[in-house]
Design a protein around this motif. Structure first.
Motif, PDB file in Angstrom:
ATOM      1  N   ASP A  29       0.865  -1.168   0.000  1.00  0.00           N
ATOM      2  CA  ASP A  29       0.000   0.000   0.000  1.00  0.00           C
ATOM      3  C   ASP A  29       0.909   1.228   0.000  1.00  0.00           C
ATOM      4  O   ASP A  29       1.683   1.434   0.927  1.00  0.00           O
ATOM      5  N   ALA A  30       0.809   2.059  -1.046  1.00  0.00           N
ATOM      6  CA  ALA A  30       1.732   3.188  -1.191  1.00  0.00           C
ATOM      7  C   ALA A  30       1.519   4.251  -0.126  1.00  0.00           C
ATOM      8  O   ALA A  30       2.429   5.038   0.159  1.00  0.00           O
ATOM      9  N   GLU A  31       0.346   4.309   0.492  1.00  0.00           N
ATOM     10  CA  GLU A  31       0.076   5.330   1.506  1.00  0.00           C
ATOM     11  C   GLU A  31       0.491   4.880   2.888  1.00  0.00           C
ATOM     12  O   GLU A  31       1.127   5.625   3.634  1.00  0.00           O
ATOM     13  N   THR A  32       0.138   3.641   3.238  1.00  0.00           N
ATOM     14  CA  THR A  32       0.400   3.170   4.600  1.00  0.00           C
ATOM     15  C   THR A  32       1.696   2.382   4.721  1.00  0.00           C
ATOM     16  O   THR A  32       2.214   2.208   5.821  1.00  0.00           O
ATOM     17  N   GLY A  33       2.198   1.866   3.598  1.00  0.00           N
ATOM     18  CA  GLY A  33       3.393   1.035   3.640  1.00  0.00           C
ATOM     19  C   GLY A  33       3.124  -0.394   4.048  1.00  0.00           C
ATOM     20  O   GLY A  33       4.063  -1.188   4.193  1.00  0.00           O
ATOM     21  N   ALA A  34       1.853  -0.783   4.192  1.00  0.00           N
ATOM     22  CA  ALA A  34       1.513  -2.141   4.608  1.00  0.00           C
ATOM     23  C   ALA A  34       1.566  -3.096   3.410  1.00  0.00           C
ATOM     24  O   ALA A  34       1.169  -2.732   2.300  1.00  0.00           O
ATOM     25  N   PRO A  35       2.056  -4.319   3.621  1.00  0.00           N
ATOM     26  CA  PRO A  35       2.024  -5.305   2.536  1.00  0.00           C
ATOM     27  C   PRO A  35       0.593  -5.711   2.233  1.00  0.00           C
ATOM     28  O   PRO A  35      -0.256  -5.771   3.125  1.00  0.00           O
ATOM     29  N   ILE A  36       0.306  -5.965   0.979  1.00  0.00           N
ATOM     30  CA  ILE A  36      -1.027  -6.372   0.556  1.00  0.00           C
ATOM     31  C   ILE A  36      -0.976  -7.844   0.161  1.00  0.00           C
ATOM     32  O   ILE A  36      -0.276  -8.217  -0.784  1.00  0.00           O
ATOM     33  N   GLY A  37      -1.700  -8.654   0.883  1.00  0.00           N
ATOM     34  CA  GLY A  37      -1.720 -10.078   0.579  1.00  0.00           C
ATOM     35  C   GLY A  37      -0.396 -10.755   0.858  1.00  0.00           C
ATOM     36  O   GLY A  37       0.506 -10.208   1.508  1.00  0.00           O
TER      37      GLY A  37
END
Length: 391
Positions: A29-37
């Motif tokens: 996620d480019a905003e939060t920096g969280a990995p997606i999946g």
């Protein structure tokens, strides 16, 4: 996660894809920096290059396992079989502007074009380079492919005829590590192991101006900004630099934060951010306008409780836009259209000439009230429209 060899933004700017020496591909996620999946797995060696299709639906990856793979960007599932043909490590991949084809380059000195729907190679390989082909890119109109190789030359290829157009572009004294087209397709930029960056006129086949100098040793990666006014580069010296295309001058100071050399840079589609990846196993997001690392530069707020002292706060907004004090209290809320200041990984950055100075937040234009209901109509959404937000 291991060394990160490649990063790219999705066309909508919401996601970043990375390829790593741990053989996986990850979406963030480019905003939060969280990995997606979960990580995308299938390659059996370093993932050297990744790119999104122009519609954002697919990702292409190239690997040291000599394979190219296509992935569903939403589900993370592989699409079809691996694309096979190279006889050595695949170093660079790119999608054609229409999304129908992908191009790849390899240490086998060849460039290959693929039909991404059928998985078949289109025509014969493009051959002419006498060393590893380290970087390839499509022209914005999709008619040409540019390549840079260890033979210190840049070549422009006609996609239809498979022929190299005119003579190679010569001037570098080290291997070409990265090439990119300008958004209008009239120029290309190259980064080299000779420590320089050069801009070329595609039609004339000549160098534009003097080499851009400032990095120490190898320049591994270059990218044009979406408006074509700037170039970002990353190098062995662990820094990212931004350059003015017209003047060739550096814009601001080098961007520092990585602890090992920078292998890949990419502009966000709106041109406001730059993503970089490094052998330090991190991806960093930078404000392309002020050159601040959105992860490193927290702001200082004057501590009114202890006159003459200041405190540094890592301000992290919650999912509804509220910024909290470390003691848990609410500091302020920002409307959606004003959250461009809330950068990855959600650190508020207020631009100033010198980030070492104390920054005071001016609340004179903020909306105040004893309850959310009391201020929501006044605040609206920044455009004079009322807007319901989660409380």
């Amino acid at each position: 996660m291991n060394w990160i060899l490649s990063v790219a933004y999705s066309p909508d700017g919401l996601h970043i894809v990375s390829g790593s020496a741990d053989n996986t591909i990850r979406i963030w996620d480019a905003e939060t920096g969280a990995p997606i999946g979960e990580p995308l797995k299938g390659h059996t060696d370093y993932v050297s290059s990744v790119a999104y299709s122009t519609d954002g639906r697919h990702i292409v990856s190239g690997s040291y396992d000599q394979m190219i793979r296509i992935w569903d960007a939403k589900t993370g599932a592989p699409v079809g079989e691996s694309l096979k043909g190279h006889s050595d490590n695949v170093i660079s991949v790119a999608y054609s502007p229409d999304g129908r084809h992908a191009v790849s380059s390899s240490r086998d000195s060849s460039i290959r074009i693929w039909d991404v729907e059928t998985g078949a190679q289109v025509g014969e390989p493009l051959k002419g380079s006498t060393g590893w082909v380290n970087s390839v890119a499509y022209s914005p109109d999709g008619r040409h492919v540019i390549s840079g190789s260890n033979d210190q030359m840049i070549r422009i290829w006609d996609v239809e005829t498979r022929a190299s157009i005119d003579e190679p572009l010569k001037g570098h004294t080290g291997s070409i590590q990265s090439v990119a087209y300008s958004p209008d397709g009239r120029r290309v930029v190259s980064g080299s192991a000779d420590g320089t960056i050069r801009i070329w006129d595609v039609e004339k086949g000549t160098q534009v101006g003097e080499p851009l100098k400032g990095h120490v040793r190898d320049v591994f990666t270059v990218a044009y900004s979406p408006d074509g006014r700037h170039i970002a580069s990353g190098a062995f010296d662990k820094t990212i630099r931004i350059w003015d295309v017209d003047t060739g001058a550096p814009v601001g100071e080098p961007l520092k934060g990585h602890t090992s050399f920078v292998w890949s840079v990419a502009y966000s589609p709106d041109g406001r951010h730059i993503a970089s990846s490094s052998f330090d196993k991190t991806i960093r997001i930078w404000d392309a306008n002020i050159g601040a690392s959105c992860a490193d530069n927290t702001i200082q707020i004057l501590n009114t409780e202890v006159p003459g002292q200041s405190i540094t706060l890592d301000l992290r907004p919650d999912r509804n836009g509220w910024v909290h004090h470390p003691n848990g209290g609410l500091l302020f809320w920002t409307p959606d259209n004003c959250r461009f200041g809330l950068f990855y990984p959600a650190v508020l950055v207020i631009p100033t000439d010198d980030f070492s100075r104390v920054v005071r937040i001016d609340p004179s234009n903020a909306c105040f009230g004893l309850s959310w209901e009391e201020i929501k109509v006044t605040a609206g959404d920044g455009y004079g429209r009322e807007r319901e937000q989660d409380r």
